[in-house]
Design a protein around this motif. Structure first.
Motif, PDB file in Angstrom:
ATOM      1  N   ILE A   1      -1.772  -2.774 -14.885  1.00  0.00           N
ATOM      2  CA  ILE A   1      -1.734  -3.693 -13.758  1.00  0.00           C
ATOM      3  C   ILE A   1      -2.728  -4.816 -14.061  1.00  0.00           C
ATOM      4  CG2 ILE A   1      -1.974  -3.964 -11.273  1.00  0.00           C
ATOM      5  CD1 ILE A   1       0.240  -2.070 -12.074  1.00  0.00           C
ATOM      6  N   PRO A   2      -2.277  -5.979 -14.519  1.00  0.00           N
ATOM      7  CA  PRO A   2      -3.191  -7.056 -14.888  1.00  0.00           C
ATOM      8  C   PRO A   2      -4.093  -7.482 -13.729  1.00  0.00           C
ATOM      9  CG  PRO A   2      -0.967  -7.528 -15.646  1.00  0.00           C
ATOM     10  CD  PRO A   2      -0.860  -6.336 -14.754  1.00  0.00           C
ATOM     11  N   GLY A   3      -5.385  -7.558 -14.019  1.00  0.00           N
ATOM     12  CA  GLY A   3      -6.338  -8.021 -13.021  1.00  0.00           C
ATOM     13  C   GLY A   3      -6.615  -7.046 -11.903  1.00  0.00           C
ATOM     14  N   PHE A   4      -6.253  -5.774 -12.083  1.00  0.00           N
ATOM     15  CA  PHE A   4      -6.438  -4.814 -11.000  1.00  0.00           C
ATOM     16  C   PHE A   4      -7.920  -4.601 -10.696  1.00  0.00           C
ATOM     17  CE2 PHE A   4      -7.520  -0.462  -9.780  1.00  0.00           C
ATOM     18  CZ  PHE A   4      -6.935  -0.432  -8.529  1.00  0.00           C
ATOM     19  N   LYS A   5      -8.237  -4.619  -9.400  1.00  0.00           N
ATOM     20  CA  LYS A   5      -9.585  -4.338  -8.936  1.00  0.00           C
ATOM     21  C   LYS A   5      -9.511  -3.928  -7.469  1.00  0.00           C
ATOM     22  CE  LYS A   5     -12.817  -7.024 -10.337  1.00  0.00           C
ATOM     23  NZ  LYS A   5     -13.714  -8.213 -10.496  1.00  0.00           N
ATOM     24  N   ALA A   6     -10.279  -2.919  -7.105  1.00  0.00           N
ATOM     25  CA  ALA A   6     -10.354  -2.475  -5.709  1.00  0.00           C
ATOM     26  C   ALA A   6     -11.814  -2.244  -5.360  1.00  0.00           C
ATOM     27  CB  ALA A   6      -9.548  -1.196  -5.498  1.00  0.00           C
ATOM     28  N   ASN A   7     -12.253  -2.842  -4.265  1.00  0.00           N
ATOM     29  CA  ASN A   7     -13.625  -2.683  -3.791  1.00  0.00           C
ATOM     30  C   ASN A   7     -13.622  -2.269  -2.329  1.00  0.00           C
ATOM     31  OD1 ASN A   7     -15.406  -3.606  -6.074  1.00  0.00           O
ATOM     32  ND2 ASN A   7     -14.082  -5.395  -5.890  1.00  0.00           N
ATOM     33  N   VAL A   8     -14.447  -1.298  -2.013  1.00  0.00           N
ATOM     34  CA  VAL A   8     -14.603  -0.852  -0.634  1.00  0.00           C
ATOM     35  C   VAL A   8     -16.089  -0.753  -0.317  1.00  0.00           C
ATOM     36  CG1 VAL A   8     -14.120   0.935   1.063  1.00  0.00           C
ATOM     37  CG2 VAL A   8     -12.492   0.507  -0.780  1.00  0.00           C
ATOM     38  N   ASN A   9     -16.518  -1.493   0.674  1.00  0.00           N
ATOM     39  CA  ASN A   9     -17.855  -1.339   1.233  1.00  0.00           C
ATOM     40  C   ASN A   9     -17.715  -0.618   2.570  1.00  0.00           C
ATOM     41  OD1 ASN A   9     -19.284  -2.916  -0.793  1.00  0.00           O
ATOM     42  ND2 ASN A   9     -18.231  -4.675   0.090  1.00  0.00           N
ATOM     43  N   PHE A  10     -18.559   0.371   2.805  1.00  0.00           N
ATOM     44  CA  PHE A  10     -18.423   1.117   4.053  1.00  0.00           C
ATOM     45  C   PHE A  10     -19.777   1.461   4.647  1.00  0.00           C
ATOM     46  CE2 PHE A  10     -18.518   4.505   0.852  1.00  0.00           C
ATOM     47  CZ  PHE A  10     -19.434   5.393   1.401  1.00  0.00           C
ATOM     48  N   PHE A  11     -19.758   1.626   5.948  1.00  0.00           N
ATOM     49  CA  PHE A  11     -20.898   2.118   6.711  1.00  0.00           C
ATOM     50  C   PHE A  11     -20.340   3.066   7.755  1.00  0.00           C
ATOM     51  CE2 PHE A  11     -23.648   1.884  10.482  1.00  0.00           C
ATOM     52  CZ  PHE A  11     -24.838   2.325   9.925  1.00  0.00           C
ATOM     53  N   ALA A  12     -20.890   4.278   7.822  1.00  0.00           N
ATOM     54  CA  ALA A  12     -20.315   5.289   8.707  1.00  0.00           C
ATOM     55  C   ALA A  12     -21.409   6.071   9.413  1.00  0.00           C
ATOM     56  CB  ALA A  12     -19.419   6.239   7.929  1.00  0.00           C
ATOM     57  N   PRO A  13     -21.623   5.839  10.685  1.00  0.00           N
ATOM     58  CA  PRO A  13     -22.546   6.682  11.461  1.00  0.00           C
ATOM     59  C   PRO A  13     -21.902   8.026  11.793  1.00  0.00           C
ATOM     60  CG  PRO A  13     -21.602   4.992  12.860  1.00  0.00           C
ATOM     61  CD  PRO A  13     -21.095   4.729  11.480  1.00  0.00           C
ATOM     62  N   ARG A  14     -22.721   9.065  11.756  1.00  0.00           N
ATOM     63  CA  ARG A  14     -22.260  10.416  12.099  1.00  0.00           C
ATOM     64  C   ARG A  14     -23.157  10.974  13.189  1.00  0.00           C
ATOM     65  NH1 ARG A  14     -23.317  15.965   8.799  1.00  0.00           N
ATOM     66  NH2 ARG A  14     -21.767  17.299   9.820  1.00  0.00           N
TER      67      ARG A  14
ATOM     68  N   LYS B   1      -7.025  -6.374  -5.517  1.00  0.00           N
ATOM     69  CA  LYS B   1      -6.511  -7.469  -6.335  1.00  0.00           C
ATOM     70  C   LYS B   1      -5.675  -6.911  -7.479  1.00  0.00           C
ATOM     71  CE  LYS B   1     -10.422 -10.577  -5.439  1.00  0.00           C
ATOM     72  NZ  LYS B   1     -11.512 -11.391  -6.050  1.00  0.00           N
ATOM     73  N   GLY B   2      -4.691  -7.696  -7.913  1.00  0.00           N
ATOM     74  CA  GLY B   2      -3.863  -7.311  -9.045  1.00  0.00           C
ATOM     75  C   GLY B   2      -2.667  -8.221  -9.197  1.00  0.00           C
TER      76      GLY B   2
END
Length: 296
Positions: A73-86, A114-115
């Protein structure tokens, strides 16, 4: 967005936090970021109300298929920023000799995919987790918990958006976690989870069941400090069912360094970086996780 691109990355980051990994519809990962938990995962605090905060950055640069083959998959990129209170409520009540507790996790996600020259981004509250736990303390240095979590499809979902922050199906996850945590010497933690997924009505697809574990091994040097490493192991047990099923069962293994600080007042900080080492039918990259526990 191209259909092939959507099908390959559709479930990669629908939602990445809770306490369960919701398997592999369209070949992605699930609600639980594998490797998130580390030290003291099996230790239930004293009765009362407690809060924990999870935060992290997940970065994928590859998609792996059957037997770990790289999917082009040309240019593949995945980013996840998370914040989770418990929120965790440990009651005074005991059942079967264990301390009864309840908890809830509400993740806040920022997802970018992206891809092939295309991109998609989504932000918002993901799928909420609620659960119950029984905690045991057989020795001063050994603790374990038995729990059951339920995942509710509360996050926004659009079957045409690969960066949706919701999964659009219910899930159950029984779990067992053990912690051996002396002040000095070897510290060891293991959290084993089993995922049971229900049907996504929008796609008429049910993700397969899976077993997975977070692990940590470190050395206590005193003053609440533990240095070591940890990661995760993941194996899908049953096949997906439905039109969006993945081509094969998902598996993965990750490892990296970690550090933990805890004190006798209930404060805890744990930091981990890990790398996906052996992956099939899922994305691969690296993750950094931070866990903080704040007593009240």
């Amino acid at each position: 967005m191209a259909t092939k691109f959507r099908q390959l990355i559709y479930a990669i980051t629908l939602s990445l936090l809770g306490t369960s990994a919701m398997a592999t519809e369209n070949g992605g990962v699930g609600l639980y970021p594998d490797g998130l938990d580390s030290y003291l995962s099996g230790a239930l605090p004293p009765p009362g109300f407690h809060t924990a905060f999870y935060a992290g950055h997940v970065h994928y640069t590859e998609l792996r298929g059957n037997h770990g083959a790289l999917l082009p998959i040309p240019g593949f990129k995945a980013n996840v920023n998370f914040f989770a209170p418990r929120a965790l409520w440990v009651t005074e009540k005991q059942i079967f000799g264990g301390q009864l507790a309840f908890h809830m996790v509400a993740p806040i996600l920022d997802v970018t995919l992206k891809g092939k020259g295309q991109s998609s981004r989504s932000k918002g509250i993901g799928d909420i987790t609620v659960g119950s736990v029984l905690g045991y303390h057989p020795t001063p240095n050994l603790d374990y918990v038995i729990g059951l979590d339920t995942y509710a499809p509360t996050g926004r979902y659009d079957r045409q958006d690969p960066a949706s922050v919701g999964k659009n199906h219910w899930g159950l996850q029984p779990a067992l976690a053990l912690s051996y945590s002396p002040a000095y010497g070897i510290n060891a933690d293991l959290k084993v989870m089993y995922d049971i997924n229900f049907r996504n009505r929008a796609t008429n697809t049910t993700s397969g069941q899976a077993i997975h574990a977070d692990y940590a091994l470190g050395w206590g040097v005193g003053n609440g400090l533990v240095l070591g490493g940890g990661g995760y192991v993941f194996q899908q047990i049953t096949n997906d069912h439905g039109p969006n099923s993945a081509q094969g069962k998902e598996s993965g293994f990750g490892f990296g360094p970690s550090v933990r600080y805890a004190n006798n007042k209930g404060w805890l900080l744990a930091l981990k970086w890990q790398k996906d080492i052996a992956v099939s039918n899922r994305p691969a990259g690296s993750q950094i996780f931070l866990k903080a526990v704040v007593p009240f």
